[in-house]
Each structure stands twice: as structure tokens, then as C-alpha cells.
Enzyme design. Structure first.
Site, mmCIF file in Angstrom:
data_model
loop_
_atom_site.group_PDB
_atom_site.id
_atom_site.type_symbol
_atom_site.label_atom_id
_atom_site.label_comp_id
_atom_site.label_asym_id
_atom_site.label_seq_id
_atom_site.Cartn_x
_atom_site.Cartn_y
_atom_site.Cartn_z
ATOM 1 N N ILE A 13 3.034 4.602 2.098
ATOM 2 C CA ILE A 13 4.425 4.777 1.288
ATOM 3 C C ILE A 13 4.828 6.017 1.085
ATOM 4 O O ILE A 13 5.728 6.298 0.819
ATOM 5 C CB ILE A 13 4.580 3.559 0.077
ATOM 6 N N SER A 35 -5.133 13.903 -2.359
ATOM 7 C CA SER A 35 -5.678 12.724 -1.834
ATOM 8 C C SER A 35 -6.851 13.050 -1.234
ATOM 9 O O SER A 35 -7.164 14.229 -0.825
ATOM 10 C CB SER A 35 -4.292 12.548 -0.558
ATOM 11 N N ARG A 36 -7.841 11.990 -1.138
ATOM 12 C CA ARG A 36 -9.108 12.408 -0.535
ATOM 13 C C ARG A 36 -9.205 12.772 0.800
ATOM 14 O O ARG A 36 -9.996 13.592 1.087
ATOM 15 C CB ARG A 36 -9.845 11.147 -0.920
ATOM 16 N N LYS A 89 4.808 0.464 -7.772
ATOM 17 C CA LYS A 89 4.636 -1.007 -8.014
ATOM 18 C C LYS A 89 3.184 -1.576 -7.371
ATOM 19 O O LYS A 89 3.035 -1.079 -6.329
ATOM 20 C CB LYS A 89 5.769 -2.007 -7.345
ATOM 21 N N ASP A 167 1.112 -8.752 -3.594
ATOM 22 C CA ASP A 167 1.777 -7.288 -3.255
ATOM 23 C C ASP A 167 3.001 -7.234 -2.894
ATOM 24 O O ASP A 167 4.041 -6.558 -3.422
ATOM 25 C CB ASP A 167 0.838 -6.556 -2.159
#
Ligand code: NAP
Length: 307
Positions: A13, A35-36, A89, A167
């Protein structure tokens, strides 16, 4: 001066929606990512939000696009560091952790925005307005999609806190809670869990009737072919279908409202407004229905799910 914003969780997303929406909004500049494993070309990249917050005190806003199970820790970190925070969300894994974030944001005097992107679909406001002076006789949500197509390899959705079919289903509930003239509460739920997973693959919900009008929902993640993201509403003055996740409104067979997808641009525009006004927006009503379904629901075990 645009707000300097960091984006956390560079996954589906973030790439599909957040990065283009930030690029298209003059109120924000994407200054860094956390971000990893992933980076965005040309943007300063950190492996964790903790490192980013320490290294970049000039970044005033943080947008979290990670899965819900890991959202609280980062949100708390960002709020404690005095940054404005926007949450994908569902806003967290539990209601009470989001309430704790709301209290912290108030203490710190910063903005917390729990987003519901589907509420900004092109025809949701038109549906709410159309319903305002009608009597609903029946409302049914039909939300079905193929999980293998829409969430390929996303194991977190099957892990506790990942919500399973809720979800996508919570998007429908975010629309329901935006269009109904008054709130309803859940009366009955059946949740179907694959034998090898912690979250449901299908759900049936029955809400308290609105007057005499039944309010029901069916979410299914094993739909083959095109998705069905529809809400059917019969009223005393016409029957409507809000389809394509809220993009199109058809009344008595005639399309009366439609528009292109501007959901994420609308979310960032709203975030800028909330920051300017020094306020917060945290509506937990869609997530409350999901929590109620887990509390109240009858559990059915179905065939194991494999990708
Ligand atoms: P995703 O691609 O699976 O995950 C986003 C990124 O979060 C991952 O790439 C990963 O990046 C990072 N991450 C951090 N901790 C993680 C963990 N424990 N497990 C997995 N990833 C972790 O998910 P997504 O589809 O973008 O969804 C993220 C959020 O956006 C969800 O709340 C979802 O409901 C919402 N959303 C998704 C869509 C959609 O169409 N996919 C639409 C609207 C809203 P690193 O490995 O680099 O850390």
C-alpha cells in the site's frame, strides 16, 4: 513550507497509494522512509523508525503503513517524539491500544489521524446524503474477494491480530458507519476459521435492525473471479447499490454517482487539515464491530488454507 513526512513500512500500500498521494500533495514532502528491507529511490532510508526519529528531528509527520500488529510500538515512539501521526486501517491490533495512542497524542498536543480510506471513495458521501431523508428497509453488505489475488504471500493477515477477512471487511464497516443515519450494534456473528490459521476466512454478521430493517453482512475471502465490494440498500423511496468499494452509486438501475479513485489523496489532504487545526480524528466504530464479532461470534472450523 510543506511538512516533512516519513513513511514507515514500504510494502504494497505504501508503493501503490501513499508515495503517489504524498507526491501529489503540496503540503507534504517525503523526506525519509523506515522499513526493515525496502527503500524508495532517492529518499533517505532507515531500517527502523527509532533510528529515523533520532537522526531526523526536522521530520514533523509520520505515516504508518505497516501491518496492524506492529503499528502501536511505532505510533507510540513517534508521538512521544512529538510528531504528528497518521495510521493505516485498521488503526491497531486492539481498541485499547489505539485509545492509549489517542490519549498520548492529546497529552503531547499533536495530531493523530486514524484513517479509513474507503470512506473517501467517490460515492460514499452521495450515498450518506441520499439515505438521510429515506427509511431503510433492508441493507446487506456483500464483500467477497480472492485472498490469493489481493494479498499474495501476506502471512501477517493470517496471524493473530491480522484480522483475516476482516482486513477487507473493515473497509465495508467503515463505509457502513459513515452512511447510516444512526449507529447499529452487532447481534450475531459466525466466523469461519481455516483449521491451520488464526484469523477467519469468511464471516456472516447480523446487526440490530434499524427500525424493522435487517442490516447484514457477508465477507468471503475465497471468491473466484472479480471482487464483489457491494452494499445493497432498499429504502421506502428507491433501491440502491453502492458498488466497487464505494466508487459507484446506482439507484433503481441508474448510475447517479461515480468518480475516479482519490481515496489516498483525500486522506493526506485531511491529515494536513487536522495538523493545521491542531486536532485529532480517531473513530473506532468500524473496529468496534470487528472486536464485537470476535467476542460474540460462533466459531466454525473449515478446510486448511494454503497459498
Ligand atoms: P505489506 O505489503 O505486507 O506490509 C507493509 C510493509 O510493512 C512490509 O513490506 C514490511 O516492510 C513492513 N513490516 C513491518 N513489520 C512487519 C511484519 N511484522 N510483517 C510484515 N511486514 C512488516 O502490507 P500492505 O498490503 O501494504 O498493508 C499494510 C497496511 O495497509 C495494512 O494495515 C492493510 O490493511 C492496509 N491497506 C492495505 C491495502 C492493500 O491493498 N494492500 C489497501 C489499503 C490498506 P519491511 O519488511 O521492509 O519492514
Amino acid at each position: 513550507m510543506p511538512h516533512s513526512i516519513a513513511l514507515v513500512g514500504i510494502g504494497k500500500i505504501a508503493r501503490d497509494q501513499h508515495i503517489p498521494a504524498i507526491a501529489g500533495n503540496a503540503d507534504f514532502t517525503l523526506s525519509a522512509t523506515a522499513s526493515r528491507n525496502a527503500e524508495v529511490g532517492g529518499i533517505t532510508a532507515y531500517r527502523s523508525l527509532a533510528d529515523l526519529l533520532q537522526a531526523a528531528p526536522d521530520i514533523t509527520c509520520v505515516s504508518l503503513a505497516t501491518p496492524p500488529q506492529v503499528r502501536y510500538g511505532d505510533a507510540r515512539r513517534a508521538l512521544e517524539a512529538g510528531r504528528h501521526v497518521m495510521l493505516e486501517k485498521p488503526p491497531g491490533a486492539t481498541l485499547s491500544e489505539v485509545q492509549a495512542l489517542e490519549r498520548l497524542a492529546a497529552e503531547k498536543g499533536v495530531t493523530l489521524f486514524a484513517t479509513w480510506h474507503s470512506r473517501h471513495a467517490a460515492s460514499v458521501a452521495a450515498t450518506r446524503d441520499w439515505l438521510a431523508d429515506r427509511k431503510i428497509q433492508r441493507l446487506h453488505i456483500d464483500w467477497r474477494e480472492d485472498v490469493r489475488h489481493w494479498h499474495p504471500g501476506q502471512d501477517w493477515i493470517w496471524e493473530a491480530g491480522g484480522l483475516g477477512v476482516f482486513d477487507p471487511g473493515i473497509n465495508a464497516l467503515s463505509v457502513l458507519t459513515a452512511i447510516l443515519p444512526e449507529p447499529v450494534h452487532l447481534q450475531k456473528a459466525t466466523l469461519s476459521f481455516p483449521a491451520n490459521r488464526d484469523t477467519p476466512v469468511a464471516v456472516d454478521l447480523t446487526f440490530e435492525p434499524l427500525g424493522d430493517a435487517p442490516i447484514t453482512a457477508a465477507f468471503d475471502w475465497l471468491e473466484q473471479g472479480p471482487p464483489k465490494w457491494n452494499i445493497h440498500i432498499d429504502t421506502d423511496a428507491g433501491n440502491a447499490i453502492l458498488s466497487e468499494g464505494g466508487a459507484r452509486l446506482t439507484i433503481d438501475g441508474h448510475e447517479t454517482s461515480a468518480g475516479e479513485d482519490q481515496e489516498y489523496p483525500a486522506l493526506y489532504a485531511r491529515f494536513a487539515e487536522l495538523i493545521a487545526a491542531g486536532t485529532r480524528e480517531v473513530d473506532l466504530s468500524p473496529m468496534t464491530h470487528v472486536a464485537d464479532a470476535f467476542t460474540l461470534g460462533r466459531r466454525v472450523i473449515t478446510a486448511p488454507f494454503e497459498w
